[in-house]
Design an enzyme around this catalytic site. Structure first.
Site, PDB file in Angstrom:
ATOM      1  N   SER A 182       0.793  -1.229   0.000  1.00  0.00           N
ATOM      2  CA  SER A 182       0.000   0.000   0.000  1.00  0.00           C
ATOM      3  C   SER A 182       0.822   1.275   0.000  1.00  0.00           C
ATOM      4  O   SER A 182       0.325   2.323  -0.384  1.00  0.00           O
ATOM      5  CB  SER A 182      -0.942   0.004   1.201  1.00  0.00           C
ATOM      6  OG  SER A 182      -0.216  -0.109   2.402  1.00  0.00           O
ATOM      7  N   HIS A 210      -5.658  -4.058  -1.543  1.00  0.00           N
ATOM      8  CA  HIS A 210      -5.510  -3.022  -2.577  1.00  0.00           C
ATOM      9  C   HIS A 210      -5.547  -3.608  -3.981  1.00  0.00           C
ATOM     10  O   HIS A 210      -5.284  -2.902  -4.952  1.00  0.00           O
ATOM     11  CB  HIS A 210      -4.198  -2.250  -2.383  1.00  0.00           C
ATOM     12  CG  HIS A 210      -4.248  -1.263  -1.255  1.00  0.00           C
ATOM     13  ND1 HIS A 210      -4.803  -0.003  -1.396  1.00  0.00           N
ATOM     14  CD2 HIS A 210      -3.844  -1.347   0.028  1.00  0.00           C
ATOM     15  CE1 HIS A 210      -4.714   0.648  -0.250  1.00  0.00           C
ATOM     16  NE2 HIS A 210      -4.133  -0.145   0.639  1.00  0.00           N
ATOM     17  N   LYS A 241     -12.168  -0.638   0.659  1.00  0.00           N
ATOM     18  CA  LYS A 241     -11.388   0.119  -0.326  1.00  0.00           C
ATOM     19  C   LYS A 241     -12.179   0.223  -1.628  1.00  0.00           C
ATOM     20  O   LYS A 241     -13.129   0.991  -1.700  1.00  0.00           O
ATOM     21  CB  LYS A 241     -10.006  -0.491  -0.442  1.00  0.00           C
ATOM     22  CG  LYS A 241      -9.241  -0.196   0.854  1.00  0.00           C
ATOM     23  CD  LYS A 241      -7.888  -0.798   0.974  1.00  0.00           C
ATOM     24  CE  LYS A 241      -7.276  -0.317   2.288  1.00  0.00           C
ATOM     25  NZ  LYS A 241      -6.509  -1.327   2.980  1.00  0.00           N
TER      26      LYS A 241
END
Ligand SMILES: *Cc1c(COP(=O)(O)O)cnc(C)c1O
Length: 397
Positions: A182, A210, A241
């Site tokens: 990340s 991610h 996310k």
């Protein structure tokens, strides 16, 4: 005697060394532009990759679920019974990820902290990438297994650690890696990791926080990206996310998921996500299943932004994803850069410094989203060019 004086002292130390977290206040929904500390600014900080955090379809699904199921889940699922909506989410997740089964948790952090100590124990060995997320580090600490750390994305070092674990008579071996890292935006070499794992009969766990909604066909994640279906034992994910909501999950073969329903402590001892959250998650998966348009737009935006930044002379490190680190070096440079972007250009882009990244590798991390319009990206680029020029980070053109 003030019993919390030691905390006051430590807080004062943080403040004077510039390491204190300053949290800004957001009023209103997440989007390409947001209201921060009373100002309308361009948002380069959010993990809302696809702009789903304020999507009307998710909001409407949440409202419908609120009317049907109410707000609270009552108790943990093993005691109060599981609502059909949680089962539906798990079915849809498994289908989306192309695996046999999935189990949902309250967050991605909790999924790691719950799954790792349930899967391996005394006599087993965990082999983990040095840059893995804090929730993996904590999950590893909770497990009774031994721990070996390998250098970031270094498959040769991983191989050596696996060989040593086998020599030492390890029971089960679990390799753990972030899918996308990340802070740098680089992708784990999962294909090489899986091949190496097979030679040592080691299980592989990847945290796709991610990667899902970003990598692979229509955002199906890193396993899809590398075509490794059926070869990764544990996939951890988050709904907070790209999916735009909140929650976590583990996806994988049936025995892994069934075992976690019996032994993962956050599943057994912490209440499930609320019905409106779960309904919004389901709507989000449905949107991704219908079309790749949002994911395509995310990549187009990310490519355009990174190319233009490199053209301006900025170093964007080793990223291969929409996470765009703008490498600035000194902590103070990064903080000052971020402050000027915000104060002078209405661009909200957070500086990331030690201890989140190594000392001397401070940066501004730009999170590109499908929600950004071409005009948003132009404005962001102009702001970086202006501040970079005046601060002498790039040549003033
Ligand atoms: C963000 C993140 C998490 C935590 O997810 P939450 O759902 O926000 O708790 C876990 N792992 C990785 C790699 C992450 O980036």
């Amino acid at each position: 005697m003030d019993k919390v004086e030691y905390l006051r002292e430590q807080l004062a130390e943080l403040a004077t060394s510039g390491l204190e977290n300053q949290i800004r206040h957001v009023d209103g929904p997440q989007g390409a532009r947001i209201t921060v500390d009373g100002r309308n600014v361009l948002n380069f900080c959010s993990n809302n990759y696809l702009g789903l955090a304020n999507d009307p379809r998710l909001i409407s699904a949440a409202k419908t679920a609120l009317d049907r199921y109410g707000i609270g889940p009552g108790a943990v699922r093993t005691i109060a019974g599981t609502m059909t909506i949680h089962d539906e989410l798990e079915r849809k997740l498994a289908e989306f990820k192309g695996v046999e089964s999935a189990i949902s948790f309250q967050s991605g952090f909790v999924a790691n902290a719950g799954a790792i100590p349930a899967l391996v124990g005394g006599g087993d060995v965990i082999v983990t990438d040095e840059f893995n997320h804090a929730s993996i580090i904590d999950g590893v600490r909770l497990a009774k297994a031994d721990r070996k750390i390998y250098r970031h994305a270094d498959v040769e070092h991983l191989d050596a650690q696996l060989a040593e674990a086998r020599r030492q008579g390890a029971g089960h071996i679990l390799i753990i890696t972030d899918g996308v890292f990340s802070m740098d935006g680089d992708i784990a070499p999962l294909d090489a990791i899986v091949e190496t794992a097979d030679r040592y009969q080691a299980m592989v766990m990847v945290d796709d926080a991610h990667g899902e909604g970003v990598l692979g066909r229509g955002g199906r994640g890193i396993v899809d990206h590398f075509g490794l279906h059926g070869r990764v034992e544990v996939e951890v994910g988050t709904m907070s996310k790209a999916f735009g909501v909140v929650g976590g999950y583990v996806a994988g073969p049936e025995p892994v998921v069934k075992w976690l329903r019996q032994r993962a402590r956050p599943f057994l001892f912490s209440s499930a996500a609320t019905p409106p959250d779960v309904a919004a998650c389901i709507a989000s998966i449905d949107i991704l299943g219908e079309s790749t348009a949002l994911v395509d737009r995310l990549w187009a935006n990310a490519g355009r932004f990174r190319q233009a930044m490199n053209g301006l002379g900025f170093d964007t490190g080793s990223t291969a994803t929409p996470i765009t680190p703008v490498m600035l070096g000194e902590e103070e440079t990064a903080r000052e850069f971020s402050r000027r972007l915000f104060d002078d250009h209405e661009v909200f882009a957070q500086a990331i410094a030690y201890p989140t990244v190594p000392m001397g590798e401070a940066r501004i991390r730009v999170m590109i989203s499908a929600a950004h319009s071409p005009e948003d990206l132009d404005l962001g680029l102009a702001a970086f060019a202006a501040v970079g020029g005046t601060m002498g980070v790039i040549d003033d053109k």
